[in-house]
Design a protein around this motif. Structure first.
Motif, PDB file in Angstrom:
ATOM      1  N   LYS A 139       0.815  -1.220   0.000  1.00 29.03           N
ATOM      2  CA  LYS A 139       0.000   0.000   0.000  1.00 29.03           C
ATOM      3  C   LYS A 139       0.849   1.271   0.000  1.00 29.03           C
ATOM      4  CE  LYS A 139      -3.978   0.359   1.377  1.00 29.03           C
ATOM      5  NZ  LYS A 139      -5.248   0.647   0.765  1.00 29.03           N
ATOM      6  N   PHE A 140       2.139   1.152  -0.386  1.00 25.56           N
ATOM      7  CA  PHE A 140       3.021   2.309  -0.302  1.00 25.56           C
ATOM      8  C   PHE A 140       4.066   2.272  -1.399  1.00 25.56           C
ATOM      9  CE2 PHE A 140       6.476   4.844   1.592  1.00 25.56           C
ATOM     10  CZ  PHE A 140       5.763   5.983   1.934  1.00 25.56           C
ATOM     11  N   LEU A 141       4.294   3.425  -2.033  1.00 26.56           N
ATOM     12  CA  LEU A 141       5.328   3.578  -3.049  1.00 26.56           C
ATOM     13  C   LEU A 141       6.339   4.594  -2.526  1.00 26.56           C
ATOM     14  CD1 LEU A 141       5.009   3.717  -6.785  1.00 26.56           C
ATOM     15  CD2 LEU A 141       6.000   5.714  -5.724  1.00 26.56           C
ATOM     16  N   ASP A 142       7.602   4.192  -2.501  1.00 25.68           N
ATOM     17  CA  ASP A 142       8.666   5.046  -1.984  1.00 25.68           C
ATOM     18  C   ASP A 142       9.667   5.285  -3.106  1.00 25.68           C
ATOM     19  OD1 ASP A 142      10.326   6.490  -0.341  1.00 25.68           O
ATOM     20  OD2 ASP A 142      11.173   4.747   0.671  1.00 25.68           O
ATOM     21  N   LEU A 143       9.822   6.557  -3.510  1.00 28.02           N
ATOM     22  CA  LEU A 143      10.735   6.927  -4.581  1.00 28.02           C
ATOM     23  C   LEU A 143      11.711   7.957  -4.043  1.00 28.02           C
ATOM     24  CD1 LEU A 143      10.673   7.166  -8.113  1.00 28.02           C
ATOM     25  CD2 LEU A 143      10.564   9.454  -7.186  1.00 28.02           C
ATOM     26  N   ARG A 144      13.001   7.727  -4.290  1.00 29.55           N
ATOM     27  CA  ARG A 144      14.052   8.643  -3.822  1.00 29.55           C
ATOM     28  C   ARG A 144      15.021   8.911  -4.972  1.00 29.55           C
ATOM     29  NH1 ARG A 144      12.929   9.704   1.785  1.00 29.55           N
ATOM     30  NH2 ARG A 144      11.580   8.005   2.359  1.00 29.55           N
ATOM     31  N   THR A 145      15.343  10.174  -5.152  1.00 27.62           N
ATOM     32  CA  THR A 145      16.390  10.598  -6.075  1.00 27.62           C
ATOM     33  C   THR A 145      17.227  11.643  -5.328  1.00 27.62           C
ATOM     34  OG1 THR A 145      15.174  12.459  -7.046  1.00 27.62           O
ATOM     35  CG2 THR A 145      14.840  10.292  -8.061  1.00 27.62           C
ATOM     36  N   PRO A 146      18.369  12.038  -5.864  1.00 28.78           N
ATOM     37  CA  PRO A 146      19.147  13.072  -5.169  1.00 28.78           C
ATOM     38  C   PRO A 146      18.403  14.403  -5.026  1.00 28.78           C
ATOM     39  CG  PRO A 146      20.528  11.941  -6.751  1.00 28.78           C
ATOM     40  CD  PRO A 146      19.132  11.441  -6.963  1.00 28.78           C
ATOM     41  N   LYS A 147      17.449  14.692  -5.927  1.00 30.96           N
ATOM     42  CA  LYS A 147      16.755  15.977  -5.886  1.00 30.96           C
ATOM     43  C   LYS A 147      15.306  15.882  -5.417  1.00 30.96           C
ATOM     44  CE  LYS A 147      19.575  17.980  -9.473  1.00 30.96           C
ATOM     45  NZ  LYS A 147      19.629  18.686 -10.737  1.00 30.96           N
ATOM     46  N   HIS A 148      14.717  14.681  -5.402  1.00 32.18           N
ATOM     47  CA  HIS A 148      13.293  14.536  -5.058  1.00 32.18           C
ATOM     48  C   HIS A 148      13.084  13.343  -4.143  1.00 32.18           C
ATOM     49  CE1 HIS A 148      13.230  16.611  -9.003  1.00 32.18           C
ATOM     50  NE2 HIS A 148      12.236  17.291  -8.447  1.00 32.18           N
ATOM     51  N   LYS A 149      11.963  13.383  -3.421  1.00 36.46           N
ATOM     52  CA  LYS A 149      11.521  12.217  -2.659  1.00 36.46           C
ATOM     53  C   LYS A 149       9.997  12.177  -2.728  1.00 36.46           C
ATOM     54  CE  LYS A 149      10.673  14.126   1.827  1.00 36.46           C
ATOM     55  NZ  LYS A 149      10.514  13.884   3.185  1.00 36.46           N
ATOM     56  N   LEU A 150       9.461  10.963  -2.800  1.00 36.96           N
ATOM     57  CA  LEU A 150       8.015  10.791  -2.864  1.00 36.96           C
ATOM     58  C   LEU A 150       7.638   9.574  -2.040  1.00 36.96           C
ATOM     59  CD1 LEU A 150       5.230  11.528  -4.093  1.00 36.96           C
ATOM     60  CD2 LEU A 150       5.788  10.000  -5.977  1.00 36.96           C
ATOM     61  N   GLY A 151       6.846   9.778  -1.017  1.00 29.46           N
ATOM     62  CA  GLY A 151       6.267   8.706  -0.220  1.00 29.46           C
ATOM     63  C   GLY A 151       4.779   8.727  -0.481  1.00 29.46           C
ATOM     64  N   LEU A 152       4.288   7.780  -1.253  1.00 26.28           N
ATOM     65  CA  LEU A 152       2.902   7.817  -1.742  1.00 26.28           C
ATOM     66  C   LEU A 152       2.111   6.645  -1.174  1.00 26.28           C
ATOM     67  CD1 LEU A 152       0.947   9.237  -3.704  1.00 26.28           C
ATOM     68  CD2 LEU A 152       1.826   7.752  -5.488  1.00 26.28           C
ATOM     69  N   HIS A 153       1.081   6.961  -0.396  1.00 28.55           N
ATOM     70  CA  HIS A 153       0.170   5.932   0.095  1.00 28.55           C
ATOM     71  C   HIS A 153      -0.810   5.610  -1.025  1.00 28.55           C
ATOM     72  CE1 HIS A 153       1.474   6.004   4.287  1.00 28.55           C
ATOM     73  NE2 HIS A 153       1.694   7.297   4.077  1.00 28.55           N
ATOM     74  N   LEU A 154      -0.867   4.356  -1.402  1.00 29.55           N
ATOM     75  CA  LEU A 154      -1.694   3.945  -2.529  1.00 29.55           C
ATOM     76  C   LEU A 154      -3.136   3.727  -2.092  1.00 29.55           C
ATOM     77  CD1 LEU A 154       0.851   1.425  -4.044  1.00 29.55           C
ATOM     78  CD2 LEU A 154       0.441   3.775  -4.756  1.00 29.55           C
ATOM     79  N   PRO A 155      -4.106   4.093  -2.940  1.00 29.31           N
ATOM     80  CA  PRO A 155      -5.517   3.934  -2.557  1.00 29.31           C
ATOM     81  C   PRO A 155      -5.981   2.483  -2.558  1.00 29.31           C
ATOM     82  CG  PRO A 155      -5.355   4.801  -4.778  1.00 29.31           C
ATOM     83  CD  PRO A 155      -3.964   4.748  -4.231  1.00 29.31           C
ATOM     84  N   ASN A 156      -5.295   1.610  -3.292  1.00 28.25           N
ATOM     85  CA  ASN A 156      -5.641   0.191  -3.345  1.00 28.25           C
ATOM     86  C   ASN A 156      -4.386  -0.629  -3.084  1.00 28.25           C
ATOM     87  OD1 ASN A 156      -7.451   1.658  -5.522  1.00 28.25           O
ATOM     88  ND2 ASN A 156      -8.587  -0.104  -4.797  1.00 28.25           N
ATOM     89  N   ALA A 157      -4.586  -1.835  -2.585  1.00 23.42           N
ATOM     90  CA  ALA A 157      -3.455  -2.750  -2.403  1.00 23.42           C
ATOM     91  C   ALA A 157      -2.970  -3.217  -3.774  1.00 23.42           C
ATOM     92  CB  ALA A 157      -3.875  -3.938  -1.556  1.00 23.42           C
ATOM     93  N   VAL A 158      -1.657  -3.386  -3.898  1.00 28.72           N
ATOM     94  CA  VAL A 158      -1.063  -3.827  -5.164  1.00 28.72           C
ATOM     95  C   VAL A 158      -0.183  -5.043  -4.906  1.00 28.72           C
ATOM     96  CG1 VAL A 158      -1.100  -1.521  -6.170  1.00 28.72           C
ATOM     97  CG2 VAL A 158       0.915  -2.264  -4.947  1.00 28.72           C
ATOM     98  N   HIS A 159       0.103  -5.782  -5.966  1.00 28.62           N
ATOM     99  CA  HIS A 159       1.064  -6.882  -5.888  1.00 28.62           C
ATOM    100  C   HIS A 159       2.452  -6.248  -5.928  1.00 28.62           C
ATOM    101  CE1 HIS A 159      -1.862 -10.119  -6.392  1.00 28.62           C
ATOM    102  NE2 HIS A 159      -2.456  -9.355  -7.293  1.00 28.62           N
ATOM    103  N   SER A 160       3.148  -6.271  -4.819  1.00 27.15           N
ATOM    104  CA  SER A 160       4.433  -5.576  -4.746  1.00 27.15           C
ATOM    105  C   SER A 160       5.520  -6.257  -5.575  1.00 27.15           C
ATOM    106  CB  SER A 160       4.875  -5.451  -3.291  1.00 27.15           C
ATOM    107  OG  SER A 160       4.991  -6.733  -2.707  1.00 27.15           O
ATOM    108  N   HIS A 161       5.414  -7.557  -5.795  1.00 20.54           N
ATOM    109  CA  HIS A 161       6.435  -8.266  -6.562  1.00 20.54           C
ATOM    110  C   HIS A 161       6.165  -8.207  -8.064  1.00 20.54           C
ATOM    111  CE1 HIS A 161       3.201 -11.085  -5.611  1.00 20.54           C
ATOM    112  NE2 HIS A 161       3.499 -11.679  -6.749  1.00 20.54           N
ATOM    113  N   LYS A 162       4.962  -7.841  -8.469  1.00 21.49           N
ATOM    114  CA  LYS A 162       4.642  -7.665  -9.887  1.00 21.49           C
ATOM    115  C   LYS A 162       4.708  -6.181 -10.208  1.00 21.49           C
ATOM    116  CE  LYS A 162       1.421 -11.535 -10.018  1.00 21.49           C
ATOM    117  NZ  LYS A 162       0.027 -11.926 -10.269  1.00 21.49           N
ATOM    118  N   GLY A 163       4.648  -5.858 -11.438  1.00 20.64           N
ATOM    119  CA  GLY A 163       4.664  -4.460 -11.854  1.00 20.64           C
ATOM    120  C   GLY A 163       5.909  -4.153 -12.653  1.00 20.64           C
ATOM    121  N   ARG A 164       5.922  -2.960 -13.206  1.00 19.34           N
ATOM    122  CA  ARG A 164       7.082  -2.554 -14.001  1.00 19.34           C
ATOM    123  C   ARG A 164       7.225  -1.035 -13.942  1.00 19.34           C
ATOM    124  NH1 ARG A 164       3.320  -4.497 -17.768  1.00 19.34           N
ATOM    125  NH2 ARG A 164       2.288  -2.827 -18.886  1.00 19.34           N
TER     126      ARG A 164
END
Length: 190
Positions: A139-164
């Motif tokens: 239920k969470f997406l965590d993105l980090r770069t040297p200039k940005h950060k994004l901690g996004l709570h997802l509205p639906n549960a996702v398959h964390s091992h699937k995706g691209r």
């Protein structure tokens, strides 16, 4: 002199009448100000000040629905990290064929319950693909770069091992496709 005495008595009677009326008005105004000062914290018994609660050990209630240890570390925001949050957009997707559009054979509709995937488009200006660190949980997406950060709570549960994930350097945009996890996939005709 009798007229003077009657006037004095009349004035005293009027004064007594007015003073009780003023006292009643003052009492009513006190009641009004007391009621306007009440809030949600005044419901129930007043807190007792004689109990000392220590923060070192707090007895757990077995009816608690969550504990602080159960919250993942990546979900908490680091307030000392001053990197800005990038612009992002979330789009729900579903696979639709001609039998769905024209005949309605698969009983799909445009609601979010019939969606299979979620596309998250994240704008990352002045970022290289090698600088991106992406972590996806249920239920969470965590993105980090040297200039940005994004901690996004997802509205639906996702398959964390699937995706691209795909980075488009021309648009300076990262597209993350996450497949939704529904509790009753067989009943929902997915």
């Amino acid at each position: 002199m009798e007229g003077f005495v009657s006037q004095t008595q009349s004035l005293q009677a009027l004064s007594a009448l007015l003073s009780t009326q003023q006292e009643e008005e003052e009492e009513e105004s006190k009641k009004v100000t007391i009621f306007t000062q009440l809030g949600p914290g005044h419901i129930g018994p007043p807190p007792t000040k004689d109990k000392d609660v220590t923060t070192a050990y707090v007895k757990r209630n077995n009816k608690d629905i969550w504990s602080e240890e159960g919250v993942a570390d990546s979900c908490s925001d680091d307030l000392t990290d001053l990197r800005p949050q990038p612009e992002y957009e979330m789009i729900l997707k579903q696979s639709v064929g001609t039998e769905d559009v024209f005949l309605g054979l698969s009983r799909r509709n445009p609601s979010s319950m019939c969606c299979e995937a979620m596309l998250v488009k994240i704008k990352l200006p002045d970022t290289e693909v090698t600088d991106v660190v992406l972590e996806v949980k249920e239920k969470f997406l965590d993105l980090r770069t040297p200039k940005h950060k994004l901690g996004l709570h997802l509205p639906n549960a996702v398959h964390s091992h699937k995706g691209r994930a795909q980075f488009f350097s021309g648009r300076e945009e990262l597209e993350v496709t996450l497949f939704l996890k529904w509790p009753m996939d067989l009943i929902n005709m997915r």
